[in-house]
Write an enzyme that holds these catalytic residues in place. Structure first.
Site, short mmCIF file in Angstrom:
data_model
loop_
_atom_site.label_atom_id
_atom_site.label_comp_id
_atom_site.label_asym_id
_atom_site.label_seq_id
_atom_site.Cartn_x
_atom_site.Cartn_y
_atom_site.Cartn_z
CG ASP A 10 -2.05 1.27 1.20
OD1 ASP A 10 -2.32 1.59 0.37
OD2 ASP A 10 -2.22 1.71 2.35
CB SER A 11 0.21 4.98 -0.47
OG SER A 11 -1.05 4.87 0.28
CB CYS A 73 -3.16 0.05 -2.43
SG CYS A 73 -3.42 1.82 -3.11
CD GLU A 151 0.22 6.71 5.99
OE1 GLU A 151 1.36 6.69 6.34
OE2 GLU A 151 -0.48 5.57 5.60
CB CYS A 183 -9.28 4.64 0.99
SG CYS A 183 -7.63 5.05 1.65
CG HIS A 185 -4.91 5.16 4.61
ND1 HIS A 185 -4.51 4.41 3.42
CD2 HIS A 185 -3.81 5.35 5.42
CE1 HIS A 185 -3.22 4.64 3.23
NE2 HIS A 185 -2.85 5.14 4.59
N1 DGL Z 1 -4.65 3.24 1.06
C1 DGL Z 1 -4.98 3.39 -0.22
C2 DGL Z 1 -6.12 2.98 -1.02
O1 DGL Z 1 -6.48 2.05 -0.61
C3 DGL Z 1 -4.26 4.65 -0.91
C4 DGL Z 1 -4.35 5.89 -0.05
C5 DGL Z 1 -3.58 7.06 -0.81
O2 DGL Z 1 -2.41 6.87 -0.41
O3 DGL Z 1 -4.06 8.03 -1.02
O4 DGL Z 1 -6.65 3.66 -1.88
#
Ligand code: DGL
Length: 269
Positions: A10-11, A73, A151, A183, A185
């Site tokens: 993931d990011s 992600c 984050e 997402c 997150h």
């Molecule tokens: N967690 C990621 C997703 O599911 C990416 C979030 C990001 O870096 O903008 O899209």
């Protein structure tokens, strides 16, 4: 010879919400997680750059001889999964959209999806929904403030609450009864989302479906580990100790080990 691992990426720290599901469903597997915290968020970056970053991560996994890579992600899945298919020696499992689960959960067929700007712009959720049920209506909402706050460890507090109120207002007005957390997150802040939307709104976290897809892929390929202790090793491109603390808090009682992963070697100029 050591057993090959499953690469998950993931990011940033968000994809650990998927690792949690994976590790619970696949207790004998060895997982290597990479979070590109130095370059998060991805969701507000141009598509070509997101695809570039994805290939760097996949090349890094290739050098570690993973047996499967799981996208934790939605953004990289929406933009890059198709183009990455058949380019690596291991199979790829993308994040599930959550659309099928949302259709099972909804009564009024008004479904919201909250995600990054890039995921929303890709239109993937809407395409699939239309295909599966032409009467259902999708209300897409990009939430660019969420990932930077998460984050930084702002899982609660006035900043994340204000952002959530702003992004969820149109979905409340549209009377959605189901929201896809598009997402990885966002499950971290699901208590805030629940609080704002109320108990009658279903929140769909596609992490569980993604873990099932990963398990089924391993079974199909005859690669599923059936014995031995599973492990979770995590690496980040940023070097903050705070990230490791946040990671541990997301993983809960699942033990993990932090490792060094350097992406610079996999950048092709
Ligand atoms: N967690 C990621 C997703 O599911 C990416 C979030 C990001 O870096 O903008 O899209």
């Amino acid at each position: 010879m050591s057993t090959p691992a499953i690469g998950v990426f993931d990011s940033g720290i968000g994809g650990l919400t998927v690792v949690k599901e994976l590790a619970a469903l696949l207790p004998h597997e060895k997982f290597i997680y990479f979070g590109d915290t130095a370059r998060a968020p991805y969701g507000s970056r141009p598509p070509a750059q997101i695809i570039d970053f994805m290939h760097q991560i996949l090349r890094c996994f290739a050098s570690r001889e993973v047996k499967l890579a799981v996208y934790a992600c939605n953004t990289m899945t929406a933009l890059g999964l198709e183009e990455a298919r058949n380019r690596y020696s291991f199979s790829l499992v993308g994040m599930s959209t959550g659309v099928r689960t949302a259709l099972k959960a909804t009564v009024n067929k008004r479904i919201g999806v909250i995600a990054t700007q890039a995921t929303i712009a890709s239109g993937k959720h809407g395409e699939l929904l239309k295909l599966l049920d032409s009467e259902a209506v999708l209300y897409p909402q990009a939430c660019p403030k969420f990932v930077p706050l998460i984050e930084q460890g702002e899982f609660t507090g006035s900043a994340i609450e204000a952002a959530a109120l702003e992004y969820l207002a149109p979905l409340k007005a549209a009377k959605v009864d189901t929201i896809i957390l598009g997402c990885t997150h966002y499950p971290i802040i699901s208590p805030i989302i629940k609080e704002i939307m109320g108990p009658s709104v279903n929140l769909v976290d596609p992490a569980g479906e993604t873990a099932v897809d990963a398990r089924d892929t391993l079974i199909r390929m005859g690669l599923k580990a059936e014995s031995g202790a599973g492990t979770v090793r995590i690496g980040f491109s940023g070097d903050s100790l705070r990230t490791e603390e946040l990671a541990a808090s997301i993983l809960g009682d699942r033990k993990c080990e932090c490792i060094q992963m350097n992406l610079e070697d996999y950048v092709v100029c």
